[in-house]
Design a protein around this motif. Structure first.
Motif, mmCIF file in Angstrom:
data_model
loop_
_atom_site.group_PDB
_atom_site.id
_atom_site.type_symbol
_atom_site.label_atom_id
_atom_site.label_comp_id
_atom_site.label_asym_id
_atom_site.label_seq_id
_atom_site.Cartn_x
_atom_site.Cartn_y
_atom_site.Cartn_z
ATOM 1 N N THR A 47 -62.187 -17.613 57.708
ATOM 2 C CA THR A 47 -61.515 -17.792 59.002
ATOM 3 C C THR A 47 -61.344 -16.496 59.782
ATOM 4 O O THR A 47 -61.139 -16.534 60.993
ATOM 5 N N TYR A 50 -56.995 -16.563 60.240
ATOM 6 C CA TYR A 50 -56.217 -17.793 60.396
ATOM 7 C C TYR A 50 -55.753 -18.239 59.011
ATOM 8 O O TYR A 50 -56.554 -18.370 58.089
ATOM 9 N N CYS A 64 -60.382 -24.884 62.440
ATOM 10 C CA CYS A 64 -58.978 -24.529 62.257
ATOM 11 C C CYS A 64 -58.102 -25.436 63.113
ATOM 12 O O CYS A 64 -58.307 -25.507 64.331
ATOM 13 N N ALA A 266 -55.595 -17.094 68.732
ATOM 14 C CA ALA A 266 -54.438 -17.194 67.848
ATOM 15 C C ALA A 266 -53.592 -18.388 68.236
ATOM 16 O O ALA A 266 -53.481 -18.739 69.423
ATOM 17 N N PHE A 303 -61.670 -23.665 67.246
ATOM 18 C CA PHE A 303 -60.248 -23.885 67.513
ATOM 19 C C PHE A 303 -60.088 -24.896 68.641
ATOM 20 O O PHE A 303 -60.926 -24.964 69.544
ATOM 21 N N PHE A 308 -53.503 -22.783 71.520
ATOM 22 C CA PHE A 308 -54.045 -21.512 71.062
ATOM 23 C C PHE A 308 -54.197 -20.565 72.243
ATOM 24 O O PHE A 308 -54.417 -20.985 73.385
#
Length: 314
Positions: A47, A50, A64, A266, A303, A308
């Protein structure tokens, strides 16, 4: 297509959501057991940082968050659909509410003192301390603070009462006669409560909810076989990421990010560790970055856009 690999551990609520979605689809998958706390060196190789559970892998493509996993599974096997046709926006919004609000309440109900004692009964004290310290760090820097158990208990009758009323009036599942992403998103935090006998009685006043939990659980987990964690890393290294995207290459990012930019991605709620890489695809629902790892080789990390943060690297 390469095997579907799920990186998870047995007690994780979101891993249970992923297992249930795989069962709903009737899919066969490989199971990689990961530690419930950091460090997770094999997972991190895949990842890039993550750390939430679960993570789904197909060859050198790493997914993810269960929201993007659900969309992946609908592409792999469109029927039965996780996102009901014509109700996509409502389903996605209700699922997000459950994953955020119901999840925090389910966790808080478990983290009452007697709930914690039951969860860690028989475990060495240092194991419990390590887990609690890891979860405290997990929430640092994010927008979602842990919910106090007293507040969760206060709001529990409102949340469960609404479910009880709807299920009493509308039938077997939350959006129709078949389960969908909304059912699995509401299911996993309540499964987390039901699986702890010290707090499971918090569900007793809601017979319609208990019957619905049994109906959702009947979807099962599908067929799976164990896979050692290092072998999953080797599979990524020996694979090539699939061609990115499914058609919307005219998408314009609202903040001006373009394919080829060096970026970080993120989560914004908790577990906010950024993943750095090259932006190789984006659309209204998905962000994909390419990254190189000494052990896993070239991987694409996927993602969901919602929930995020996409930022320039550095």
């Amino acid at each position: 297509m390469s095997d579907i690999i799920l990186h998870h551990y047995a007690g994780s609520p979101f891993a249970e959501k992923a297992r249930m979605m795989l069962g709903f689809k009737g899919l066969t998958w490989r199971s990689v057991s990961i530690p419930p706390v950091m460090p997770k060196p094999d997972l991190t190789a895949l990842t890039g940082g993550y750390r939430k559970t679960p993570v789904m892998q197909i060859g050198a493509d790493i997914y993810c968050d269960t929201a993007i996993m659900a969309r992946l599974l609908d592409r792999i096997q469109p029927v039965p659909a996780l996102y009901p046709e014509g109700k996509e926006a409502l389903a996605a919004s209700a699922a997000h509410f459950a994953d955020e609000v119901m999840f925090r309440h389910g966790v808080a109900m478990n983290f009452q003192p007697h709930g914690v004692a039951e969860r860690f009964k028989g475990a060495p004290e240092d194991v419990m301390k390590a887990f609690l310290a890891d979860r405290k760090k997990l929430f640092e820097g994010g927008s979602a603070a842990p919910l106090h158990p007293a507040q969760a208990k206060s709001q529990w009758p409102a949340l469960l009462g609404r479910l009880e009323q709807q299920l009493a009036e509308s039938g077997s599942f939350l959006m129709g006669e078949e389960p969908c992403i909304v059912d699995f998103s509401y299911y996993h935090p309540l499964w987390f409560v039901a699986s702890n006998k010290a707090v499971a009685n918090e569900l007793d006043p809601y017979p319609q909810v208990l019957a619905w939990l049994e109906a959702v659980a009947a979807c099962g987990h599908g067929e799976h076989s164990e896979l050692p964690s290092p072998e999953a890393v080797e599979i990524a290294r020996d694979s090539t990421p699939e061609p990115v995207g499914s058609g919307d290459f005219d998408f314009v990012d609202p903040n001006g990010f373009e394919i080829g930019n060096q970026v970080t991605v993120a989560a914004v709620d908790y577990g906010v560790d950024p993943v750095a890489g090259t932006l190789v695809y984006h659309d209204a629902e998905e962000i994909v970055v390419s990254r190189e790892d000494d052990r896993a080789g070239l991987v694409h990390v996927h993602f969901p856009r919602y929930g995020f943060r996409l930022a320039a690297a550095g």
